[in-house]
Design an enzyme around this catalytic site. Structure first.
Site, mmCIF file in Angstrom:
data_model
loop_
_atom_site.group_PDB
_atom_site.id
_atom_site.type_symbol
_atom_site.label_atom_id
_atom_site.label_comp_id
_atom_site.label_asym_id
_atom_site.label_seq_id
_atom_site.Cartn_x
_atom_site.Cartn_y
_atom_site.Cartn_z
ATOM 1 N N CYS A 134 -12.935 -8.447 54.544
ATOM 2 C CA CYS A 134 -12.182 -9.657 54.872
ATOM 3 C C CYS A 134 -10.734 -9.322 55.180
ATOM 4 C CB CYS A 134 -12.267 -10.665 53.724
ATOM 5 S SG CYS A 134 -11.350 -12.190 54.014
ATOM 6 N N CYS A 137 -8.231 -11.866 53.766
ATOM 7 C CA CYS A 137 -8.047 -11.750 52.318
ATOM 8 C C CYS A 137 -7.173 -10.552 51.951
ATOM 9 C CB CYS A 137 -9.394 -11.590 51.618
ATOM 10 S SG CYS A 137 -10.633 -12.819 52.056
ATOM 11 N N ASP A 138 -7.406 -9.411 52.602
ATOM 12 C CA ASP A 138 -6.844 -8.154 52.113
ATOM 13 C C ASP A 138 -5.865 -7.464 53.049
ATOM 14 O OD1 ASP A 138 -8.438 -8.451 49.847
ATOM 15 O OD2 ASP A 138 -10.124 -7.406 50.772
#
Length: 320
Positions: A134, A137-138
């Site tokens: 992701c 997300c990261d």
């Protein structure tokens, strides 16, 4: 055979939010934990984009807090996962762990979607330590660092383009000489000066420095020679698989297997069955959007059990 008013399948952000709302409505939901209790966030280290946590929060801690909140209001949890469901008539029947059968008047499916992985040595061991599925997300954690994106479809192009906001450089790694992505997405990636390309190679193993990712070993498909592509982050972007196999065609799904819902509601093609989270959302796949859909599902279930119709027109603008 135990009969319940509401069963919720899955304990990611969608399922746990649905459990909180359903429990607060005195529906006494029974929640089946699933294959990955807590969902994909339990594989994430720090979550910085979930509202309300100024300094971020660890993924497993966030999910445990949500679970305890649901339990506080009376939600009951069952260890295991749904292996079969009979949606032919109410009460619906759900089989857990291939042996225990439960009846329920309403069902919320939030079984999520699992990211497809490469299945190579080192990959699973380094999830959360450089391996991610992701970018949204990261990506922030790799500011100023070299990153690899594995994949050749639209998702890979989109993730690579997004990651150029943070990385020193992004290299797209693909097993073929040609991409599967649409021309628009290919052109966007190829026109980005921070994106490089390594084509026609097969990933062999994820390399580590002992604590985190250090590179990806690949094999040249023409020469058979192997080499290591240095990187501190490897993003796997080869697609997701919705966890709907246990339904065996009882609900209307799209061509990939995601559950179709009705308009703005969480209602599915079977009256009394509702869906939320990544199992019905192939586009956003964020914790906060999943949580929002879990809220909708619980509210729709409450209306359904009260005898109200839940369909496209069930949600209208409030009177001013």
């Amino acid at each position: 055979m135990e009969r319940n008013r509401v069963m919720i399948l899955g304990t990611g952000p969608a399922g746990l939010t649905a459990a909180i709302y359903a429990a607060r409505a005195n529906l006494e939901p029974v929640v089946v934990e699933g294959n990955e209790p807590g969902g994909q966030l339990t594989l994430t280290t720090e979550v910085e984009n979930f509202p309300g946590f100024r300094d971020g929060i660890m993924g497993p801690e966030l999910m445990e807090n949500m679970r305890q909140q649901a339990e506080r209001f009376g939600a009951k949890f069952i260890h295991g996962w749904a292996t079969a469901a009979d949606l032919g008539q109410r009460p619906f029947r759900v089989t857990v762990n291939d042996e225990d059968v439960y009846e329920t008047d309403a069902l919320i499916i939030s079984t999520g979607a699992s990211a497809k992985m490469l299945g190579i040595p080192g990959e699973s061991d380094l999830v959360g330590r450089g391996v991610s599925t992701c970018a949204t997300c990261d990506g922030f954690f790799f500011r100023g660092k070299p990153i690899l994106v594995v994949g050749g479809g639209d998702s890979a192009m989109e993730e690579a383009t997004f990651l150029t906001k943070f990385a020193s450089e992004v290299t797209i790694v693909h097993r073929r000489s040609e991409l599967r992505a649409s021309k628009v997405m290919q052109d966007r990636a190829r026109n980005n000066p921070k994106i490089k390309w390594v084509m026609n190679v097969t990933p062999v193993s994820v390399q580590s420095d002992g604590s985190k990712v250090s590179g990806l070993e690949v094999k040249d498909n023409e020469t058979g020679e192997t080499r290591v592509l240095p990187a501190e982050g490897i993003f796997i972007a080869i697609g997701h698989r919705p966890n709907t196999d246990f339904l065996k065609g009882q609900l209307e799904l799209d061509s990939v297997g995601y559950i179709k819902t009705r308009g703005v509601s969480s209602a599915t093609s079977v009256e009394g069955v509702f869906a939320c989270g990544d199992v019905m959302d192939p586009h956003y796949r964020q914790a906060i959007t999943a949580a929002g859909s879990g809220c909708k599902a619980a509210m729709d279930v409450e209306k359904f059990l009260e005898g109200a119709s839940v369909h496209d027109e069930s949600v209208s603008a409030p009177a001013l």
